[in-house]
Design a protein around this motif. Structure first.
Motif, short mmCIF file in Angstrom:
data_model
loop_
_atom_site.label_atom_id
_atom_site.label_comp_id
_atom_site.label_asym_id
_atom_site.label_seq_id
_atom_site.Cartn_x
_atom_site.Cartn_y
_atom_site.Cartn_z
N HIS A 48 -3.72 3.87 -1.53
CA HIS A 48 -3.87 2.93 -2.64
C HIS A 48 -3.27 1.60 -2.20
O HIS A 48 -2.21 1.59 -1.55
N ALA A 70 -2.91 -2.95 -2.93
CA ALA A 70 -3.09 -4.15 -3.76
C ALA A 70 -2.66 -5.35 -2.95
O ALA A 70 -1.77 -5.25 -2.10
N SER A 86 -0.81 4.76 -9.78
CA SER A 86 -0.25 4.60 -8.43
C SER A 86 -0.60 3.23 -7.85
O SER A 86 0.24 2.54 -7.28
N ALA A 87 -1.87 2.82 -8.01
CA ALA A 87 -2.29 1.53 -7.47
C ALA A 87 -1.62 0.38 -8.22
O ALA A 87 -1.28 -0.66 -7.63
N ARG A 88 -1.40 0.56 -9.52
CA ARG A 88 -0.71 -0.50 -10.27
C ARG A 88 0.76 -0.60 -9.86
O ARG A 88 1.33 -1.69 -9.84
N GLU A 96 0.84 -1.20 0.00
CA GLU A 96 0.00 0.00 0.00
C GLU A 96 0.86 1.24 0.00
O GLU A 96 2.05 1.19 0.35
N ILE A 125 -7.18 -4.85 -6.27
CA ILE A 125 -6.66 -3.48 -6.16
C ILE A 125 -7.76 -2.62 -5.55
O ILE A 125 -8.95 -2.85 -5.82
N SER A 126 -7.37 -1.62 -4.77
CA SER A 126 -8.35 -0.66 -4.25
C SER A 126 -7.67 0.69 -4.08
O SER A 126 -6.47 0.76 -3.79
N HIS A 127 -8.45 1.77 -4.28
CA HIS A 127 -7.91 3.10 -4.00
C HIS A 127 -8.98 3.94 -3.34
O HIS A 127 -10.16 3.81 -3.63
N CYS A 173 1.77 -0.12 -6.92
CA CYS A 173 1.63 -0.91 -5.68
C CYS A 173 1.50 -2.40 -5.99
O CYS A 173 2.12 -3.24 -5.34
N GLU A 205 -4.56 7.71 -10.06
CA GLU A 205 -4.85 6.66 -9.07
C GLU A 205 -4.63 5.28 -9.68
O GLU A 205 -4.13 4.36 -9.03
#
Ligand SMILES: CC(C)(COP(=O)(O)OP(=O)(O)OC[C@H]1O[C@@H](n2cnc3c(N)ncnc32)[C@H](O)[C@@H]1OP(=O)(O)O)[C@@H](O)C(=O)NCCC(=O)NCCS
Length: 226
Positions: free
Chosen positions: A97, A99, A51-53, A22, A90-92, A55, A48
């Motif tokens: 963010h 994963a 950034s989450a990818r 995260e 995945i979540s943001h 992660c 987002e």
């Protein structure tokens, strides 16, 4: 297969074999096969997504070093297209963010969700939780948003296994003070063992983190998703 130690990077005790990563929002690049998913998106959505990818790649790198630069396209149904032999989600949300991924040797399905630690709008609560669910959350010391988040985490584990839509009223959550929860799914599906999902939740001063998973090995019984 690498052995992933049980970690608690997040104060959320992680199931064995799960790699969670995260970050506060970071600047990151969108890889070529990922780009179509956000080609027409506004800058904040692109940011987002990237950034989450980033992660997710860090979480994957813990499973296999060369996956630290792998591309994670978005499937037509919106779910991430993980490498073969991997489940994850995945979540943001505002300020966080995250994963989580695991090998299918240890985990049949995996979902997670992050939310700001804020009350659910009253207009939403009644659509997502019934009175019994709200009573159980209250008794567990959890705000209603934890129930919402647990259902989102469950959906992200459920959908890639089944391809069947689940409404918030199709599952009933019972939360416990020790940070675990039980989810009774009212729909049965050959790829989802009745009452098989495990769930955990954690709330700190800013965020809610939830995880839902089906433990076990992807055997021939489990291999065929939709
Ligand atoms: C799909 C859904 C769960 C996403 O949750 P969200 O709170 O809106 O947003 P989050 O940031 O937490 O998660 C978004 C990520 O979910 C993932 N996702 C999207 N659709 C998905 C699907 N069908 N299956 C699994 N993961 C999915 C994607 O990775 C997405 O991020 P990305 O587009 O950047 O890759 C939500 O929009 C939804 O449709 N909920 C209704 C269904 C539901 O939860 N029912 C409750 C059953 S008890």
């Amino acid at each position: 297969m690498n052995i992933i130690p049980i970690m608690s990077l997040t104060h959320l005790p992680l199931p064995e074999g799960v790699s969670w990563e995260e970050t506060a929002p970071i600047r990151a690049a969108v890889h070529p096969t990922e780009a179509p998913a956000v080609a027409r998106a506004v800058p904040s959505r692109r940011a987002e997504f990237a950034s989450a990818r980033a992660c997710a790649r860090k979480a994957l790198r813990r499973l296999r070093t060369e996956w630290g630069s792998i591309e994670i396209p978005r499937r037509d149904d919106g779910a991430p297209d993980w490498p073969d032999g991997v489940v994850g989600a995945i979540s943001h949300c505002d300020g966080l963010h995250a994963a989580a991924v695991a090998f299918t040797e240890t985990t049949v399905a995996l979902g997670l969700d992050v939310e700001p630690a804020l009350a659910l709008p009253t207009s939403v609560t009644g659509l997502v939780l019934n009175d019994a669910e709200r009573r159980s959350l209250l008794a567990a010391g959890a705000i209603d948003t934890v129930g919402f988040s647990l259902k989102e985490a469950l959906f992200k584990a459920w959908w890639p296994r089944t391809g069947v839509w689940l409404d918030f009223t199709d599952a009933e959550v019972e939360a416990f003070p020790d940070g675990t929860a039980h989810m009774r799914v009212r729909r049965s599906h050959p790829h989802w063992p009745h009452d098989g999902a495990r769930l955990r939740w954690h709330v700190d001063h800013r965020h809610i983190r939830t995880i839902a998973w089906l433990p076990g090995t992807m055997t021939s019984h489990w291999t065929s998703g939709p």
